[in-house]
Design a protein around this motif. Sequence first.
Motif, PDB file in Angstrom:
ATOM      1  N   VAL A 173       0.923  -0.899   0.048  1.00  0.00           N
ATOM      2  CA  VAL A 173      -0.287  -0.067   0.207  1.00  0.00           C
ATOM      3  C   VAL A 173       1.097   1.164  -0.077  1.00  0.00           C
ATOM      4  O   VAL A 173       0.183   2.059  -1.044  1.00  0.00           O
ATOM      5  N   LYS A 176       2.792   2.039  -3.436  1.00  0.00           N
ATOM      6  CA  LYS A 176       1.849   2.738  -4.802  1.00  0.00           C
ATOM      7  C   LYS A 176       1.586   3.985  -3.760  1.00  0.00           C
ATOM      8  O   LYS A 176       0.798   5.199  -4.633  1.00  0.00           O
ATOM      9  N   LYS A 227      -9.792  13.306  -7.581  1.00  0.00           N
ATOM     10  CA  LYS A 227      -9.227  11.535  -8.193  1.00  0.00           C
ATOM     11  C   LYS A 227      -8.285  11.055  -7.460  1.00  0.00           C
ATOM     12  O   LYS A 227      -7.959  10.121  -7.118  1.00  0.00           O
ATOM     13  N   THR A 228      -7.227  12.311  -7.964  1.00  0.00           N
ATOM     14  CA  THR A 228      -5.717  11.283  -6.702  1.00  0.00           C
ATOM     15  C   THR A 228      -5.714  11.393  -5.198  1.00  0.00           C
ATOM     16  O   THR A 228      -5.302  10.408  -4.623  1.00  0.00           O
ATOM     17  N   ILE A 230      -8.369  10.196  -4.073  1.00  0.00           N
ATOM     18  CA  ILE A 230      -9.482   9.194  -4.000  1.00  0.00           C
ATOM     19  C   ILE A 230      -8.890   7.753  -3.893  1.00  0.00           C
ATOM     20  O   ILE A 230      -8.693   7.377  -3.512  1.00  0.00           O
ATOM     21  N   GLN A 231      -8.065   8.211  -5.459  1.00  0.00           N
ATOM     22  CA  GLN A 231      -6.673   6.603  -5.438  1.00  0.00           C
ATOM     23  C   GLN A 231      -5.840   7.052  -3.535  1.00  0.00           C
ATOM     24  O   GLN A 231      -6.021   5.419  -3.514  1.00  0.00           O
ATOM     25  N   ASN A 233      -6.876   7.894  -1.162  1.00  0.00           N
ATOM     26  CA  ASN A 233      -7.691   7.231   0.296  1.00  0.00           C
ATOM     27  C   ASN A 233      -8.395   5.390  -0.141  1.00  0.00           C
ATOM     28  O   ASN A 233      -8.241   4.651   0.796  1.00  0.00           O
ATOM     29  N   ARG A 234      -8.329   5.025  -0.841  1.00  0.00           N
ATOM     30  CA  ARG A 234      -9.047   3.862  -1.255  1.00  0.00           C
ATOM     31  C   ARG A 234      -8.068   2.954  -1.134  1.00  0.00           C
ATOM     32  O   ARG A 234      -7.899   1.994  -0.082  1.00  0.00           O
ATOM     33  N   LEU A 235      -6.504   3.417  -1.376  1.00  0.00           N
ATOM     34  CA  LEU A 235      -4.959   1.979  -0.923  1.00  0.00           C
ATOM     35  C   LEU A 235      -5.473   2.490   0.655  1.00  0.00           C
ATOM     36  O   LEU A 235      -4.818   0.955   1.074  1.00  0.00           O
ATOM     37  N   ALA A 237      -7.909   2.422   2.628  1.00  0.00           N
ATOM     38  CA  ALA A 237      -9.013   2.115   3.211  1.00  0.00           C
ATOM     39  C   ALA A 237      -8.790  -0.034   3.155  1.00  0.00           C
ATOM     40  O   ALA A 237      -8.908  -0.268   3.936  1.00  0.00           O
ATOM     41  N   VAL A 238      -7.823   0.486   2.549  1.00  0.00           N
ATOM     42  CA  VAL A 238      -7.572  -1.550   2.738  1.00  0.00           C
ATOM     43  C   VAL A 238      -6.571  -1.464   3.861  1.00  0.00           C
ATOM     44  O   VAL A 238      -7.072  -2.655   4.381  1.00  0.00           O
TER      45      VAL A 238
END
Length: 577
Positions: A173, A176, A227-228, A230-231, A233-235, A237-238
């Motif tokens: 994580v 990335k 968008k950046t 969000i990317q 935050n998605r990582l 959230a893992v």
Amino acid sequence: MKQLQLFYKEERRFFFSLFLLMLVQSFGTLLLPYFLAKIIDEGILKVDTTAIWHNGWWMFAIAIGTVIVSVGGSYLSAHLSGKFGHFLRMRLFKKTQELSVSAVDGYGTPTLLARTTSDINNIQQILMMALQMILPAPMIVAASIFLTGTVSLRMIWVPIVAILCFSMIAYGVIRKAIPLSQITQKLVDKMMRILRETFTGARVIRAFDKAAYEKERTDQTLTEYAKTMIQVNRLFAVLNPTVNLVMGLSISTILVYGGYQSLHGHLAIGSITAIIEYTILSLWFLTMAAMVIVMVPTGLTSLQRITEVLEEPIDLIDGDQTLNKTAVSETIAAFNHVQFTYEGAEEPVLEDISFEIHRGKTTAIVGGTGSGKSTIAKALLRFKDVTAGSITLFGRNIKEISQAELRDQISYVPQKALLLSGTIQETLRFGNRPATHEAMAKAAEVAQAKSFIEGLPEGYESPVAQKGSNFSGGQKQRLSIARALTKPAEIYFFDDSFSALDYQTDANLRRALKEYTKDAAVIIVAQRVSTVKNADQIIVLDNGKMVGKGTHEELLRNCQTYQEFASSQGMGGMKDE
């Protein structure tokens, strides 16, 4: 990291104290499962009330002590992060004052503001969280594995495998997230620039009916940033479901395998509870550390951006010589075959400029747009160094003296009147803090500003809005002139600073100025012939070259460029006022 190392050297006592507090906090946290196991094994299973109370009081005391130490650690973390922010801001501000005007312009106002505010805020927050969450994590993990081994060597593989599994996922994580964090900082700069242009240029945008275009441009930038993020935050959230999964599997394994060991008499029930607690503590601290580590690239990028400014080479090096005003003639300054070329330009802006500036005399500089008039001011004030030739002040090359000493001899009125927020009194005292009220009033009178200042309800205590937006163009210009006149100087430089004044005010100001500056030299850059016609010498520039020098009458006789300049204003044969 260099800035962090410098800060550490200054505050090593606080860092060492924080490390000790974190060590004690980790020790106290890990003692709780130990006493919990003793309560189960020695108290509950053996029905020993004394053991329950004894170990329970120890748990209570350790918990209270750990909380107190934790609060102390949080206080020191906040203290260090706040001081680091102050450390960076002071160094950044000092550095920007040392950089040349061209270097500051190269970075641009939006990016310098972003680095001084949002970048340093990021660093402060991340440093505080790193000190509180990353620093104790290795101690907790190492101690948990060790304590698990002391309880049961057969069970030590469970927390080790759990920690390794979680660490591998967290590493992926973080790996990335690093490039995304760097992209985010660049997008912040872009957003700051576009939003600043949109807000400051609102009148122009509306006048040209370009609101829809600006909205589209702003929306595109904001969307890229969103968008950046969000990317990222998605990582991020893992991590939570990952730690829950690993924690659940670990607890299940400890209960099954530990229960099997307990049934065969190899492990006490309380020890199983302790091992579960050690594993949960390790994973919890690793989760917190991982969450902060995901943010570390953002902080490192911000720190790198600040370091970039702090390590910017100084292209204007101060000299160490001092001025000697007593051993020179009435010539205060002189331009000697000066040439100036902007970086990247093919042709010079100024070429072979030579003239002298004398005490008690007025030198005027005229010429068309782009002829190099304002560049003379930048060269004299050493905002930029000349490409060839030299400028001397009291016989000394201005490169040989400090910029502070040079500018102390010059009082400058820029082409665009810029007033800082405050009061009129603070504005006039900007260049001369000890100035008396009488000195300010006299300067205001000469600048033709006294009447409108005293006509305000609060007089000299009247507020000045940012950039002087609560005054008209002419009022701002007169306040700017009064500010310059309040400062005692050898040279008063007026860079096209009478343009917003009507002809009568211009004439009154010039008459009063002649008496006020009789012991100093005056340089006036202007577009009006009426403003410069009474000057002791007039320098005529055309495409960066000096094509004429003399009085108004002399130039009307022998300088075609000046003749055309005067004729265009219908003043070719005007007599002195």
